[in-house]
Design a protein around this motif. Structure first.
Motif, PDB file in Angstrom:
ATOM      1  N   UNK A 172       0.850  -1.190   0.000  1.00 38.68           N
ATOM      2  CA  UNK A 172       0.000   0.000   0.000  1.00 38.68           C
ATOM      3  C   UNK A 172       0.887   1.241   0.000  1.00 38.68           C
ATOM      4  N   UNK A 173       0.739   2.086  -1.019  1.00 40.80           N
ATOM      5  CA  UNK A 173       1.553   3.289  -1.106  1.00 40.80           C
ATOM      6  C   UNK A 173       2.902   3.022  -1.723  1.00 40.80           C
ATOM      7  N   UNK A 174       2.902   2.480  -2.918  1.00 43.12           N
ATOM      8  CA  UNK A 174       4.144   2.032  -3.538  1.00 43.12           C
ATOM      9  C   UNK A 174       4.876   3.234  -4.161  1.00 43.12           C
ATOM     10  N   UNK A 175       5.603   3.982  -3.296  1.00 40.14           N
ATOM     11  CA  UNK A 175       6.312   5.182  -3.723  1.00 40.14           C
ATOM     12  C   UNK A 175       7.814   5.008  -3.724  1.00 40.14           C
ATOM     13  N   UNK A 176       8.517   6.104  -3.425  1.00 39.90           N
ATOM     14  CA  UNK A 176       9.976   6.128  -3.552  1.00 39.90           C
ATOM     15  C   UNK A 176      10.677   5.083  -2.699  1.00 39.90           C
ATOM     16  N   UNK A 177      10.202   4.863  -1.470  1.00 43.09           N
ATOM     17  CA  UNK A 177      10.876   3.916  -0.582  1.00 43.09           C
ATOM     18  C   UNK A 177      10.868   2.504  -1.144  1.00 43.09           C
ATOM     19  N   UNK A 178       9.937   2.242  -2.057  1.00 44.91           N
ATOM     20  CA  UNK A 178       9.800   0.899  -2.634  1.00 44.91           C
ATOM     21  C   UNK A 178      10.651   0.679  -3.878  1.00 44.91           C
ATOM     22  N   UNK A 179      11.298   1.717  -4.363  1.00 43.76           N
ATOM     23  CA  UNK A 179      12.093   1.573  -5.578  1.00 43.76           C
ATOM     24  C   UNK A 179      13.353   0.734  -5.353  1.00 43.76           C
ATOM     25  N   UNK A 213      -4.887 -13.394  -3.176  1.00 43.87           N
ATOM     26  CA  UNK A 213      -3.529 -13.840  -3.460  1.00 43.87           C
ATOM     27  C   UNK A 213      -2.508 -13.173  -2.536  1.00 43.87           C
ATOM     28  N   UNK A 214      -2.911 -12.104  -1.856  1.00 43.33           N
ATOM     29  CA  UNK A 214      -2.042 -11.385  -0.918  1.00 43.33           C
ATOM     30  C   UNK A 214      -2.216 -11.985   0.473  1.00 43.33           C
ATOM     31  N   UNK A 215      -1.115 -12.356   1.117  1.00 44.22           N
ATOM     32  CA  UNK A 215      -1.226 -12.879   2.493  1.00 44.22           C
ATOM     33  C   UNK A 215      -0.397 -12.097   3.510  1.00 44.22           C
ATOM     34  N   UNK A 216       0.202 -10.965   3.088  1.00 45.30           N
ATOM     35  CA  UNK A 216       0.906 -10.067   4.006  1.00 45.30           C
ATOM     36  C   UNK A 216       0.881  -8.664   3.407  1.00 45.30           C
ATOM     37  N   UNK A 217       0.731  -7.662   4.262  1.00 44.40           N
ATOM     38  CA  UNK A 217       0.573  -6.282   3.812  1.00 44.40           C
ATOM     39  C   UNK A 217       1.763  -5.440   4.253  1.00 44.40           C
ATOM     40  N   UNK A 218       2.321  -4.684   3.314  1.00 44.19           N
ATOM     41  CA  UNK A 218       3.374  -3.706   3.607  1.00 44.19           C
ATOM     42  C   UNK A 218       2.781  -2.315   3.413  1.00 44.19           C
ATOM     43  N   UNK A 219       2.751  -1.518   4.488  1.00 45.05           N
ATOM     44  CA  UNK A 219       2.206  -0.165   4.430  1.00 45.05           C
ATOM     45  C   UNK A 219       3.366   0.808   4.280  1.00 45.05           C
ATOM     46  N   UNK A 220       3.504   1.369   3.077  1.00 41.45           N
ATOM     47  CA  UNK A 220       4.644   2.224   2.753  1.00 41.45           C
ATOM     48  C   UNK A 220       4.217   3.664   2.501  1.00 41.45           C
ATOM     49  N   UNK A 221       3.100   4.057   3.080  1.00 39.35           N
ATOM     50  CA  UNK A 221       2.581   5.411   2.943  1.00 39.35           C
ATOM     51  C   UNK A 221       3.236   6.342   3.962  1.00 39.35           C
ATOM     52  N   UNK A 222       3.002   7.662   3.863  1.00 42.32           N
ATOM     53  CA  UNK A 222       3.370   8.561   4.969  1.00 42.32           C
ATOM     54  C   UNK A 222       2.618   8.184   6.243  1.00 42.32           C
ATOM     55  N   UNK A 223       3.112   8.621   7.410  1.00 40.78           N
ATOM     56  CA  UNK A 223       2.562   8.163   8.695  1.00 40.78           C
ATOM     57  C   UNK A 223       1.091   8.461   8.944  1.00 40.78           C
ATOM     58  N   UNK A 224       0.540   9.509   8.346  1.00 41.03           N
ATOM     59  CA  UNK A 224      -0.854   9.848   8.633  1.00 41.03           C
ATOM     60  C   UNK A 224      -1.837   8.767   8.197  1.00 41.03           C
ATOM     61  N   UNK A 225      -1.430   7.881   7.308  1.00 42.36           N
ATOM     62  CA  UNK A 225      -2.318   6.808   6.844  1.00 42.36           C
ATOM     63  C   UNK A 225      -2.042   5.474   7.531  1.00 42.36           C
ATOM     64  N   UNK A 226      -1.000   5.386   8.329  1.00 40.37           N
ATOM     65  CA  UNK A 226      -0.596   4.099   8.903  1.00 40.37           C
ATOM     66  C   UNK A 226      -1.692   3.452   9.751  1.00 40.37           C
ATOM     67  N   UNK A 227      -2.267   4.218  10.657  1.00 38.17           N
ATOM     68  CA  UNK A 227      -3.233   3.636  11.591  1.00 38.17           C
ATOM     69  C   UNK A 227      -4.440   3.049  10.860  1.00 38.17           C
ATOM     70  N   UNK A 228      -5.084   3.848  10.018  1.00 33.96           N
ATOM     71  CA  UNK A 228      -6.306   3.390   9.359  1.00 33.96           C
ATOM     72  C   UNK A 228      -6.048   2.181   8.460  1.00 33.96           C
TER      73      UNK A 228
END
Length: 340
Positions: free
Chosen positions: A15-22, A72-87
């Motif tokens: 979720x949030x596949x931005x710069x950190x994921x490159x 098909x997804x069995x694990x989630x990586x949250x790579x967004x800015x912190x304001x979206x982490x909790x939700x």
């Protein structure tokens, strides 16, 4: 050890596949055995599709719920800015899927606790991306401290002074649009929450939890809303005393990135974000310098521990239970500023 997922392979959805994921994180998930990235999401479908095509990911979304509920997804990586982490973490936990969250864990300790509570209720593992815990230079430093290489630890000092980021302009509204880190409503607390989080988490890892904090924060340059200068003293549960100073608006001649552990028989100095070297000094002995090579995908060693943990082969050292302590320390250091 008990498996934490039923499958024989960790199939990541991001979720949030931005710069950190490159380079830093997601490619490592594709290189580690029994791990793969099977779906990515970004609010811009065009950007999500572009990432998926460039990195060989089969599925992309522009909606978080669709990725979370992808069978098909069995694990989630949250790579967004912190304001979206909790939700997003709450949604992922309710789907029953393990969660890996970028640091800092969230904007506030309250948000961190909500994430922990929901994950525990759902019996879902929660990992946080404090990847320096598993880098070779920091693992070696931990071994020095554990082996009493400088005797009993008396104190630790952190200094981080950086120039004003060039993408920040006089118009605050414009700069907010180009750099979410300087908006405390998004980041939690500016560059301090982004960078000092790594330093304070590592100190928690090698010295244990902090029990008491006194801090002062301010905004001297008036270029953005977040605190740009912080000074603090803190005490660990084991009695070791710490001090730290951070400023993000100095001149280039004043730039510094240094952490020093002072013991009864010597001291160890390390740069946290600079060259991977350790300097060991003891009375009567020549200065020793240890150099290290860091992995190309900087998060790979930590992600390896997550995959091992999920498949029942090992344990990941960075969890929500440890990461919330870092949020609490940062809040204590800056509460005089953000409580206004």
């Amino acid at each position: 050890m008990k498996r934490k997922i039923k499958a024989d392979k960790v199939r990541w959805g991001i979720l949030g596949v931005g710069d950190v994921c490159e380079v830093k994180s997601a490619p490592a998930m594709q290189k580690i055995a029994n791990s793969d990235v099977v779906a990515v999401m970004r609010r811009s479908g065009e950007k999500a599709k572009d990432y998926a095509e460039r990195h060989g990911v089969g599925t992309w979304y522009d909606n978080a719920d669709e990725l979370i509920n992808d069978p098909n997804v069995n694990a989630i990586y949250i790579a967004t800015p912190p304001n979206a982490h909790k939700d997003l973490a709450i949604k992922a936990a309710k789907s029953g899927k393990p969660i890996y969250v970028e640091k800092p864990m969230a904007r506030t300790t309250v948000e961190c606790q909500e994430m922990i509570d929901v994950c525990k209720q759902a019996n879902v593992p929660l990992y946080i991306a404090y990847y320096r815990r598993k880098l070779p230079n920091f693992e070696k430093l931990k071994s020095f401290l554990d082996d009493n290489a400088i005797g009993d630890i008396r104190m630790v000092n952190v200094q981080m002074f950086k120039t004003l980021d060039p993408d920040i302009v006089a118009n605050i509204t414009s700069s907010m649009q180009t750099n979410w880190r300087i908006d405390p409503n998004v980041s939690g607390g500016g560059y301090f929450f982004d960078l000092a989080a790594h330093q304070l988490d590592y100190l928690d890892y090698v010295l244990g939890p902090v029990k008491s904090v006194a801090g002062f924060a301010g905004n001297q340059a008036r270029k953005y809303h977040a605190a740009d200068i912080i000074s603090s003293s803190f005490v660990f549960q084991n009695g070791i005393i710490g001090s730290g100073s951070w400023c993000f608006t100095v001149d280039d001649v004043s730039e510094k990135d240094q952490m020093t552990f002072i013991g009864s028989k010597g001291q160890i100095t390390i740069s946290f974000f600079g060259e991977p070297k350790i300097f060991l000094e003891k009375s009567g002995y020549p200065l020793e310098t240890f150099e290290f090579e860091l992995p190309y995908h900087i998060q790979q060693p930590l992600i390896q521990t997550i995959v091992d943990d999920l498949l029942g082969y090992g344990i990941c050292p960075s969890t929500g239970d440890s990461a919330i302590r870092t949020n609490w320390v940062m809040e204590q250091m800056t509460k005089n500023y953000y409580a206004k």
